[in-house]
Design a protein around this motif. Structure first.
Motif, mmCIF file in Angstrom:
data_model
loop_
_atom_site.group_PDB
_atom_site.id
_atom_site.type_symbol
_atom_site.label_atom_id
_atom_site.label_comp_id
_atom_site.label_asym_id
_atom_site.label_seq_id
_atom_site.Cartn_x
_atom_site.Cartn_y
_atom_site.Cartn_z
ATOM 1 N N PRO A 41 60.073 -30.425 -18.888
ATOM 2 C CA PRO A 41 61.065 -31.020 -19.791
ATOM 3 C C PRO A 41 61.878 -29.987 -20.577
ATOM 4 N N MET A 42 61.217 -28.988 -21.158
ATOM 5 C CA MET A 42 61.953 -27.981 -21.935
ATOM 6 C C MET A 42 62.872 -27.155 -21.035
ATOM 7 N N ASP A 43 62.485 -26.922 -19.797
ATOM 8 C CA ASP A 43 63.345 -26.180 -18.878
ATOM 9 C C ASP A 43 64.593 -26.989 -18.533
ATOM 10 N N SER A 44 64.427 -28.309 -18.364
ATOM 11 C CA SER A 44 65.586 -29.169 -18.100
ATOM 12 C C SER A 44 66.545 -29.160 -19.292
ATOM 13 N N ILE A 45 65.990 -29.263 -20.491
ATOM 14 C CA ILE A 45 66.812 -29.259 -21.706
ATOM 15 C C ILE A 45 67.495 -27.908 -21.868
ATOM 16 N N SER A 46 66.770 -26.835 -21.676
ATOM 17 C CA SER A 46 67.339 -25.491 -21.806
ATOM 18 C C SER A 46 68.488 -25.280 -20.828
ATOM 19 N N ALA A 47 68.285 -25.662 -19.587
ATOM 20 C CA ALA A 47 69.339 -25.499 -18.574
ATOM 21 C C ALA A 47 70.569 -26.337 -18.935
ATOM 22 N N ALA A 48 70.345 -27.544 -19.424
ATOM 23 C CA ALA A 48 71.467 -28.411 -19.806
ATOM 24 C C ALA A 48 72.249 -27.799 -20.961
ATOM 25 N N LEU A 49 71.549 -27.283 -21.964
ATOM 26 C CA LEU A 49 72.218 -26.692 -23.123
ATOM 27 C C LEU A 49 72.957 -25.409 -22.762
ATOM 28 N N GLN A 50 72.403 -24.637 -21.853
ATOM 29 C CA GLN A 50 73.099 -23.434 -21.408
ATOM 30 C C GLN A 50 74.358 -23.797 -20.623
ATOM 31 N N ALA A 51 74.278 -24.832 -19.800
ATOM 32 C CA ALA A 51 75.455 -25.290 -19.056
ATOM 33 C C ALA A 51 76.525 -25.800 -20.015
ATOM 34 N N ALA A 52 76.112 -26.483 -21.069
ATOM 35 C CA ALA A 52 77.066 -26.974 -22.064
ATOM 36 C C ALA A 52 77.768 -25.814 -22.759
ATOM 37 N N GLY A 53 77.060 -24.720 -22.929
ATOM 38 C CA GLY A 53 77.662 -23.540 -23.536
ATOM 39 C C GLY A 53 78.871 -23.065 -22.760
ATOM 40 N N ALA A 54 78.787 -23.116 -21.443
ATOM 41 C CA ALA A 54 79.920 -22.715 -20.601
ATOM 42 C C ALA A 54 81.093 -23.676 -20.790
ATOM 43 N N LEU A 55 80.798 -24.958 -20.975
ATOM 44 C CA LEU A 55 81.830 -25.970 -21.183
ATOM 45 C C LEU A 55 82.617 -25.701 -22.470
ATOM 46 N N LEU A 56 81.934 -25.218 -23.485
ATOM 47 C CA LEU A 56 82.555 -25.006 -24.794
ATOM 48 C C LEU A 56 83.236 -23.646 -24.948
ATOM 49 N N MET A 57 83.009 -22.733 -24.033
ATOM 50 C CA MET A 57 83.502 -21.357 -24.195
ATOM 51 C C MET A 57 84.992 -21.264 -24.474
ATOM 52 N N GLU A 58 85.789 -22.042 -23.775
ATOM 53 C CA GLU A 58 87.238 -21.937 -23.930
ATOM 54 C C GLU A 58 87.730 -22.545 -25.245
ATOM 55 N N ARG A 59 86.850 -23.201 -25.960
ATOM 56 C CA ARG A 59 87.233 -23.846 -27.224
ATOM 57 C C ARG A 59 86.575 -23.176 -28.432
ATOM 58 N N ARG A 60 86.238 -21.914 -28.294
ATOM 59 C CA ARG A 60 85.518 -21.212 -29.360
ATOM 60 C C ARG A 60 86.289 -21.222 -30.680
ATOM 61 N N GLU A 61 87.562 -20.906 -30.647
ATOM 62 C CA GLU A 61 88.322 -20.841 -31.895
ATOM 63 C C GLU A 61 88.427 -22.219 -32.552
ATOM 64 N N ALA B 15 71.997 -21.803 -32.175
ATOM 65 C CA ALA B 15 72.849 -20.951 -31.335
ATOM 66 C C ALA B 15 74.326 -21.225 -31.591
ATOM 67 N N PHE B 16 74.681 -22.494 -31.748
ATOM 68 C CA PHE B 16 76.077 -22.876 -31.983
ATOM 69 C C PHE B 16 76.578 -22.305 -33.310
ATOM 70 N N GLU B 17 75.769 -22.404 -34.357
ATOM 71 C CA GLU B 17 76.161 -21.848 -35.659
ATOM 72 C C GLU B 17 76.363 -20.337 -35.564
ATOM 73 N N ARG B 18 75.496 -19.684 -34.848
ATOM 74 C CA ARG B 18 75.638 -18.234 -34.660
ATOM 75 C C ARG B 18 76.904 -17.915 -33.866
ATOM 76 N N TRP B 19 77.152 -18.688 -32.815
ATOM 77 C CA TRP B 19 78.315 -18.473 -31.953
ATOM 78 C C TRP B 19 79.625 -18.662 -32.704
ATOM 79 N N THR B 20 79.675 -19.660 -33.578
ATOM 80 C CA THR B 20 80.914 -19.925 -34.311
ATOM 81 C C THR B 20 81.103 -19.016 -35.516
ATOM 82 N N SER B 21 80.041 -18.352 -35.963
ATOM 83 C CA SER B 21 80.178 -17.504 -37.145
ATOM 84 C C SER B 21 80.283 -16.019 -36.818
ATOM 85 N N GLU B 22 79.905 -15.630 -35.611
ATOM 86 C CA GLU B 22 79.945 -14.216 -35.232
ATOM 87 C C GLU B 22 81.167 -13.915 -34.378
ATOM 88 N N ASP B 23 81.575 -12.672 -34.407
ATOM 89 C CA ASP B 23 82.679 -12.226 -33.562
ATOM 90 C C ASP B 23 82.173 -11.478 -32.337
#
Length: 188
Positions: free
Chosen positions: A79-99, A157-165
Motif C-alpha cells: 500500500p505505501m509503495d502504491s501511494i508513494s508512486a502515485a504521489l511521485q507521479a503527481a509531482g511530475a504533473l505539477l512541475m510546470e505550474r511551480r510558480e 514535500a509540497f511546502e518545501r517545493w513551493t518555498s525553496e528555489d
C-alpha cells in the motif's frame, strides 16, 4: 474584447493570484480579476463558480492523477509503495505550474479560511486514496493509514517545493520525504 479569448482560464488564474497577493483575498472582487485578465465577469463565471475556486477547483486533475496511479499500480505493490508512486507521479504533473503553486500557497497562508479549505482538500485526497486502496483489496486501518501518511508526506514535500528555489523537483522531494519517514519509523 472578442467573443473567444485564448488561455482565458490561465489568464484569470494569474490575474486572481496577482490581485490576491496585492490586495488580499477578501478585498479582491471577481470584477477586478476579470478586468486584470482583459476578460468579462461572465467569462470568469464560465470557468469558476466563485473566486475561491481559482484556488480550489472542483475538477481536480491532481486527485484524478493520484487515484488513477493507485488504481494502475501493480497488484503486488505494498500500500505505501502504491501511494508513494502515485504521489511521485503527481509531482511530475505539477512541475510546470511551480510558480502558480508558489503564488497560491502565499495567498492561502495569509488567510485562515483558505488554510482551512486547503486542509479539507487534503483530507478529501486522503479519503480518495484510501478508497482506491480498498478497491485493490487493502483492508482498514491499513488503507486509511497509508493514505493519511502519504498525504502528510506530500504536504511536507509540497511546502518545501513551493518555498525553496532549489533544483529539486516535487517528485524528488516526495521520494526524499518518504525516505525520511522510513528512517524515522526505523528508529535511525
Amino acid at each position: 474584447m472578442g467573443r473567444w479569448e485564448p488561455n482565458a482560464r490561465e489568464r484569470l488564474e494569474q490575474a486572481a493570484l496577482e490581485l490576491y497577493r496585492e490586495h488580499g483575498f477578501e478585498q479582491t472582487t471577481v470584477k477586478e480579476i476579470a478586468k486584470r485578465a482583459g476578460l468579462t465577469e461572465r467569462t470568469f463565471f464560465r470557468h469558476f463558480a466563485d473566486k475561491r475556486e481559482v484556488l480550489f477547483p472542483h475538477a481536480s486533475p491532481l486527485q484524478e492523477a493520484l487515484v488513477g496511479a493507485v488504481d494502475e499500480s501493480p497488484q503486488s505493490a505494498a500500500p505505501m509503495d502504491s501511494i508513494s508512486a502515485a504521489l511521485q507521479a503527481a509531482g511530475a504533473l505539477l512541475m510546470e505550474r511551480r510558480e502558480l503553486a508558489r503564488q497560491r500557497q502565499v495567498v492561502i497562508a495569509a488567510n485562515a479560511e483558505l488554510r482551512e479549505r486547503e486542509l479539507i482538500k487534503l483530507a478529501t485526497l486522503a479519503a480518495e486514496l484510501a478508497q482506491a486502496l480498498r478497491r485493490r483489496g487493502v483492508a482498514d486501518p491499513a488503507a486509511s493509514l497509508a493514505a493519511e501518511v502519504g498525504i502528510a508526506v506530500f504536504k511536507t514535500a509540497f511546502e518545501r517545493w513551493t518555498s525553496e528555489d532549489g533544483e529539486q523537483g516535487l517528485s524528488q522531494l516526495v521520494r526524499a520525504a518518504f525516505d525520511e519517514l522510513k528512517a524515522v519509523t526505523a528508529g535511525k
